[in-house]
Design a protein around this motif. Structure first.
Motif, PDB file in Angstrom:
ATOM      1  N   THR A 133       0.870  -1.171   0.000  1.00 41.16           N
ATOM      2  CA  THR A 133       0.000   0.000   0.000  1.00 41.16           C
ATOM      3  C   THR A 133       0.904   1.217   0.000  1.00 41.16           C
ATOM      4  O   THR A 133       1.547   1.514   1.009  1.00 41.16           O
ATOM      5  N   TYR A 134       1.003   1.879  -1.140  1.00 37.81           N
ATOM      6  CA  TYR A 134       1.964   2.975  -1.224  1.00 37.81           C
ATOM      7  C   TYR A 134       1.551   4.012  -2.253  1.00 37.81           C
ATOM      8  O   TYR A 134       0.712   3.768  -3.122  1.00 37.81           O
ATOM      9  N   LEU A 135       2.154   5.178  -2.103  1.00 31.68           N
ATOM     10  CA  LEU A 135       2.010   6.265  -3.068  1.00 31.68           C
ATOM     11  C   LEU A 135       3.377   6.509  -3.687  1.00 31.68           C
ATOM     12  O   LEU A 135       4.351   6.716  -2.970  1.00 31.68           O
ATOM     13  N   LEU A 136       3.435   6.451  -4.995  1.00 33.98           N
ATOM     14  CA  LEU A 136       4.667   6.749  -5.713  1.00 33.98           C
ATOM     15  C   LEU A 136       4.551   8.147  -6.291  1.00 33.98           C
ATOM     16  O   LEU A 136       3.643   8.429  -7.082  1.00 33.98           O
ATOM     17  N   CYS A 137       5.448   9.030  -5.878  1.00 28.66           N
ATOM     18  CA  CYS A 137       5.428  10.406  -6.357  1.00 28.66           C
ATOM     19  C   CYS A 137       6.709  10.669  -7.142  1.00 28.66           C
ATOM     20  O   CYS A 137       7.816  10.591  -6.595  1.00 28.66           O
ATOM     21  N   GLY A 138       6.566  10.951  -8.429  1.00 29.89           N
ATOM     22  CA  GLY A 138       7.725  11.231  -9.266  1.00 29.89           C
ATOM     23  C   GLY A 138       7.701  12.671  -9.742  1.00 29.89           C
ATOM     24  O   GLY A 138       6.633  13.251  -9.951  1.00 29.89           O
ATOM     25  N   THR A 139       8.866  13.254  -9.891  1.00 32.62           N
ATOM     26  CA  THR A 139       8.955  14.633 -10.375  1.00 32.62           C
ATOM     27  C   THR A 139       9.560  14.662 -11.776  1.00 32.62           C
ATOM     28  O   THR A 139      10.439  13.872 -12.106  1.00 32.62           O
ATOM     29  N   ALA A 140       9.054  15.582 -12.586  1.00 29.61           N
ATOM     30  CA  ALA A 140       9.553  15.755 -13.947  1.00 29.61           C
ATOM     31  C   ALA A 140       9.167  17.158 -14.403  1.00 29.61           C
ATOM     32  O   ALA A 140       8.255  17.768 -13.846  1.00 29.61           O
ATOM     33  N   PRO A 141       9.866  17.698 -15.394  1.00 27.41           N
ATOM     34  CA  PRO A 141       9.500  19.026 -15.919  1.00 27.41           C
ATOM     35  C   PRO A 141       8.098  19.010 -16.517  1.00 27.41           C
ATOM     36  O   PRO A 141       7.522  17.958 -16.758  1.00 27.41           O
ATOM     37  N   ASP A 142       7.559  20.205 -16.765  1.00 30.99           N
ATOM     38  CA  ASP A 142       6.228  20.309 -17.369  1.00 30.99           C
ATOM     39  C   ASP A 142       6.151  19.511 -18.657  1.00 30.99           C
ATOM     40  O   ASP A 142       5.186  18.824 -18.927  1.00 30.99           O
ATOM     41  N   THR A 143       7.191  19.624 -19.466  1.00 29.53           N
ATOM     42  CA  THR A 143       7.256  18.817 -20.678  1.00 29.53           C
ATOM     43  C   THR A 143       8.095  17.591 -20.378  1.00 29.53           C
ATOM     44  O   THR A 143       9.240  17.704 -19.949  1.00 29.53           O
ATOM     45  N   LEU A 144       7.521  16.415 -20.564  1.00 34.70           N
ATOM     46  CA  LEU A 144       8.231  15.182 -20.245  1.00 34.70           C
ATOM     47  C   LEU A 144       9.171  14.767 -21.363  1.00 34.70           C
ATOM     48  O   LEU A 144       9.912  13.818 -21.224  1.00 34.70           O
ATOM     49  N   ARG A 145       9.144  15.494 -22.474  1.00 36.62           N
ATOM     50  CA  ARG A 145      10.015  15.153 -23.594  1.00 36.62           C
ATOM     51  C   ARG A 145      11.322  15.918 -23.457  1.00 36.62           C
ATOM     52  O   ARG A 145      11.341  17.130 -23.284  1.00 36.62           O
ATOM     53  N   PRO A 157      10.004   7.780 -22.528  1.00 39.82           N
ATOM     54  CA  PRO A 157       9.375   6.611 -21.910  1.00 39.82           C
ATOM     55  C   PRO A 157       8.333   6.965 -20.854  1.00 39.82           C
ATOM     56  O   PRO A 157       7.255   6.370 -20.809  1.00 39.82           O
ATOM     57  N   VAL A 158       8.619   7.963 -20.012  1.00 41.76           N
ATOM     58  CA  VAL A 158       7.662   8.295 -18.954  1.00 41.76           C
ATOM     59  C   VAL A 158       6.408   8.947 -19.532  1.00 41.76           C
ATOM     60  O   VAL A 158       5.300   8.784 -19.003  1.00 41.76           O
ATOM     61  N   GLU A 159       6.557   9.685 -20.633  1.00 36.62           N
ATOM     62  CA  GLU A 159       5.391  10.279 -21.279  1.00 36.62           C
ATOM     63  C   GLU A 159       4.484   9.184 -21.830  1.00 36.62           C
ATOM     64  O   GLU A 159       3.255   9.239 -21.685  1.00 36.62           O
ATOM     65  N   ARG A 160       5.082   8.166 -22.437  1.00 41.56           N
ATOM     66  CA  ARG A 160       4.295   7.041 -22.948  1.00 41.56           C
ATOM     67  C   ARG A 160       3.673   6.261 -21.798  1.00 41.56           C
ATOM     68  O   ARG A 160       2.523   5.815 -21.874  1.00 41.56           O
ATOM     69  N   PHE A 161       4.431   6.116 -20.715  1.00 38.44           N
ATOM     70  CA  PHE A 161       3.933   5.376 -19.548  1.00 38.44           C
ATOM     71  C   PHE A 161       2.679   6.036 -18.991  1.00 38.44           C
ATOM     72  O   PHE A 161       1.681   5.371 -18.693  1.00 38.44           O
TER      73      PHE A 161
END
Length: 204
Positions: free
Chosen positions: A53-65, A74-78
């Protein structure tokens, strides 16, 4: 090979399960836009197995490309293809505004007197980047531009040319201020990768 990959996924899932010991957990992953397909598949697989039972919080710029990429990262497709049960949500975090800068300064220096226009200037120079802002404030303190006078904090008038224009400029200034021996150790460490054993530095 598929069996080897499943073995890795099983091992990782079990490692996390033992680490949290039945408690809800929050995992933070910075710079998720640099993750490759295998890493994202691993995270998705762990989530779908329901062992935690968990929350995964990832950070990335506004544009994932990433800059120069013609295809989605890959993360944008994910994010676009993730099944509904993963409940993937993208939450935008706007850059700091001048009022956010004031709130930050007041949280660090209670009852601070802020020179007129400094909040807007800091928001403009830093582009609203909280890390950049915190490093500029640290530099102001180091240079005696922020002082406690009686019961109030005072920030001196700051010339526009005084403020660093990038995080790189701040880091470069910090390195330049190091003593010769400390700078030598840093230069050696920079050639050895991200994880440098202390024993290797002392031996060098």
């Amino acid at each position: 090979d598929r069996n080897a990959r499943q073995g890795i996924f099983n091992t990782f899932t079990e490692l996390l399960r033992r680490a949290v010991d039945g408690r809800p957990a929050v995992f933070l992953v910075d710079d998720l836009h640099f993750a490759d397909e295998a890493t994202l598949t691993l995270l998705g697989t762990v989530a779908q197995r329901g062992a935690l039972t968990y929350l995964l919080c990832g950070t990335a710029p506004d544009t994932l490309r990433l800059s120069g990429e013609a295809e989605p990262s890959p993360v944008e497709r994910f994010c676009a293809e993730a099944p509904a049960e993963l409940a993937v949500r993208r939450v935008g975090l706007p850059a700091f505004s001048p009022s956010d800068v004031v709130e930050y300064l007041e949280s660090v220096f209670p009852d601070v007197n802020i020179p007129e226009g400094l909040d807007a200037n800091l928001a403009r120079v830093t582009g609203g980047n909280p890390l950049f802002l915190s490093e500029i404030v640290r530099a102001l303190v180091d240079d005696g531009k922020v002082q406690l006078v009686g019961q109030e904090w005072e920030i001196a008038e700051i010339d526009d040319l005084y403020l660093a224009r990038s995080l790189e400029e701040i880091v470069t200034a910090k390195i330049a201020a190091l003593e010769g021996r400390d700078r030598d150790i840093l230069e050696r460490a920079s050639t050895l990768g991200e994880d440098v054993p202390v024993s290797m530095l002392t031996g060098s």
